[in-house]
Each structure stands twice: as structure tokens, then as C-alpha cells.
Design an enzyme around this catalytic site. Structure first.
Site, PDB file in Angstrom:
ATOM      1  N   PRO A   2     -33.496   5.716  35.333  1.00 50.47           N
ATOM      2  CG  PRO A   2     -32.814   8.022  35.447  1.00 50.47           C
ATOM      3  CD  PRO A   2     -32.793   6.756  35.907  1.00 50.47           C
ATOM      4  CD  GLU A   3     -35.841   1.497  30.736  1.00 53.68           C
ATOM      5  OE1 GLU A   3     -36.105   1.055  29.667  1.00 53.68           O
ATOM      6  OE2 GLU A   3     -36.509   0.834  31.772  1.00 53.68           O
ATOM      7  CE  LYS A  59     -30.788   2.254  29.216  1.00 57.56           C
ATOM      8  NZ  LYS A  59     -30.503   1.221  30.033  1.00 57.56           N
ATOM      9  NE  ARG A 259     -31.501  -5.425  35.185  1.00 59.07           N
ATOM     10  CZ  ARG A 259     -31.530  -4.267  34.649  1.00 59.07           C
ATOM     11  NH1 ARG A 259     -31.005  -4.208  33.624  1.00 59.07           N
ATOM     12  NH2 ARG A 259     -32.189  -3.459  35.485  1.00 59.07           N
TER      13      ARG A 259
END
Length: 274
Positions: A2-3, A59, A259
Site C-alpha cells: 500500500p501507498e 502510509k 527497484r
DNA sequence: AGTATAACCTGTCTGC
DNA sequence: TGCAGACAGGTTATAC
């Protein structure tokens, strides 16, 4: 996982399902979740308390307790909340908050990266390190320009929660695509016009994702167990090899800070093969 | 100062 | 089919 938009979706889902019922008891299933908190103190604080308010900071999902104190939960990659679940929906339950008549609030987290902190208020512990919230009244172009004054690559700045709170790997790529900025551009090299575009793109992308109730690549579910819909609106994330929706170039993927970074080399002005 | 890598975990996908 | 390796929405510690 989740962002900001996914956490916001979780908050909204919980608000609609949780009233101010009394907490009968809590079950700590994974002791590791309480690494920052004394088990006894946690039990004492929670039992008989009430959830006064549910909110978000960056977050972090915050449960404001009526008798004082805030539970700050960070879902990290796979954390989520489920209300009144069937056992199959919570194979990875780490914490259960039993609310009696209102049912049970379960924190489920397959990879067990999620964290819980019991804090005195919303400005302590890890929360006080968070930077600018892109959906708060403090979000002003001059404030954004200030945190961009760094020799770091812009995508790293967007992912730095101490600078801007809430953006993760999906939305960083989407935002930079919308603002037509190379992910490798140094923050302090951004021209005034690019800063302006970025200032607009950040809340636009996040707000649209909230309206679509988040992005579900595989795991994300709201507290009712439903997937989000913003994955249908992604323009570059996960689109390696596909045609750019803006210029008919080809979307590429590269590694940045370990990433995946997705971008269109021609409209974002990325020169070298990354 | 800025970047890279590994680590924390579990599951899934890819290629041989 | 099996199995090793890479990879995943996040963050942090440590090392160049």
C-alpha cells in the site's frame, strides 16, 4: 504494497464499518508485530478502550483511541485490514481486535513486514519524521521546491518519506511520466516549469487513484475484500515493452535504487540505455 | 552526500 | 515436473 491511495482506501473502508464500539479484547497472533511495544501495556491500553477516529499520515494508518494514545500501523508490502472475515480471508492474521457487536478487526500481513507502534499522539515516534503530505493544506509549490533541493535523483526524492510522505514505487513512476521528467534527473537540476508540472502531477495522480480505490497488482484489498481499480489506469508501471500512451514510443523498465522504474524514454527525455 | 546492496518475510513466476 | 533464481506495492542498516 500500500501507498498513500491504498492506505486512504483502507481508512475509508474502516470508517464505514467501525463505529465507536468498545474493544473487548485483542489477540496478538504474531509477537513480532509488537517489537516496539510492551505486550502488557498494549493489552491494558486496548482492552476496554474505544476507537475514536481512523485516519492516515503518509502510509501509516492511525487508530485514535478514546482513552488516549494512537495506534500507528504501517502495512509495508502486504499488510491489510479485514473486518468480520471468514478464516480463509485471513490466512496471515497477525492481530485481532475484537469489538463485540461490531465484529472483529483483523490485521493480516503475509510477508510480516508491517509494523505497529503505540504512540502518545500523532506527532511522535516514526510519525514525526514524515515529510510533506501531498494532500494536506501544507502542500504548496514553495514547500515542494524546497525538498527538491538535493543532488539526489528525482525518483529517489519522491520515494523519500522524510521529504514527501505517501508516494511509493508505482505512483513515483506514474507521477514522473505525467510530469514528463526523467527519473534520473537531479532534484536541484529541475527547471521552474518542471517543478510546476510535478507540483500538479503528484496530487492529481494520488487523487485519481483514491477515486479508483487504489491499485491492485495482486494483493491489495480494501477492508471489504475488494480489489482497487487504478491498475486499469496505470500508464507506465508494469507496462514494459508496451507502446507509450502519449507519444507512441516504447515504455521501458530499468533498475534504480534496487527497484523497478518504468518510463517513456522519448517523452521523459531519458537519453542513455538505462 | 549519494548510491548500492542486503536484510527483513512469503509467495509467485520464469527459465532451464 | 522440478528446482534454482529473480522479483514483488516498503523501509532500514551498512558499505563504498
Amino acid at each position: 504494497m500500500p501507498e498513500l491511495p491504498e492506505v486512504e482506501t483502507m481508512v475509508r473502508g474502516l470508517e464505514s464499518k467501525i463505529n465507536e464500539g468498545e474493544i473487548e479484547r485483542v489477540e496478538v497472533i504474531d509477537q513480532k508485530l509488537l517489537r516496539n511495544t510492551d505486550q502488557r501495556k498494549f493489552q491494558q491500553t486496548m482492552t476496554g478502550n474505544k476507537i475514536r477516529d481512523i485516519s492516515r499520515k503518509g502510509k501509516y494508518l492511525l487508530l485514535d483511541l478514546k482513552k488516549g494514545g494512537v495506534l500507528a500501523i504501517h502495512p509495508r508490502m502486504t499488510g491489510r485490514f479485514v473486518v468480520n472475515s471468514y478464516p480463509a480471508e485471513t490466512d496471515y492474521a497477525r492481530l485481532k481486535i475484537i469489538l463485540g457487536d461490531e465484529g472483529t478487526l483483523v490485521f493480516d500481513d503475509m510477508r510480516r513486514f508491517g509494523t505497529l507502534d503505540l504512540l502518545p499522539d500523532e506527532d511522535s515516534g516514526p510519525l514525526k519524521k514524515l515529510g510533506l503530505d501531498p494532500l494536506s493544506p501544507d502542500y504548496k509549490e514553495e514547500n515542494l521546491a524546497r525538498v527538491l533541493q538535493s543532488r539526489s535523483e528525482i525518483k529517489r526524492i519522491l520515494l523519500d518519506q522524510k521529504k514527501i510522505a505517501g508516494i511509493g514505487n508505482i505512483y513515483a513512476s506514474e507521477i514522473l511520466f505525467r510530469a514528463t521528467i526523467s527519473p534520473w534527473k537531479k532534484g536541484s537540476d529541475l527547471e521552474k516549469g518542471k517543478i510546476k508540472k510535478l507540483f500538479k502531477a503528484i496530487p492529481e495522480v494520488l487523487q485519481e487513484a483514491i477515486e479508483k480505490e487504489g491499485t491492485t497488482i495482486s494483493d491489495f484489498r480494501n477492508p471489504e475484500g475488494d480489489s482497487g481499480n487504478f491498475q486499469l489506469s496505470l500508464r507506465v508501471y508494469g507496462k514494459e515493452g508496451e507502446e507509450c500512451p502519449r507519444c507512441s514510443g516504447e515504455v521501458q523498465k530499468a533498475k534504480q535504487g534496487g527497484r523497478g522504474t518504468y518510463f517513456c524514454p522519448s517523452c521523459q527525455g531519458v537519453k542513455e540505455e538505462k
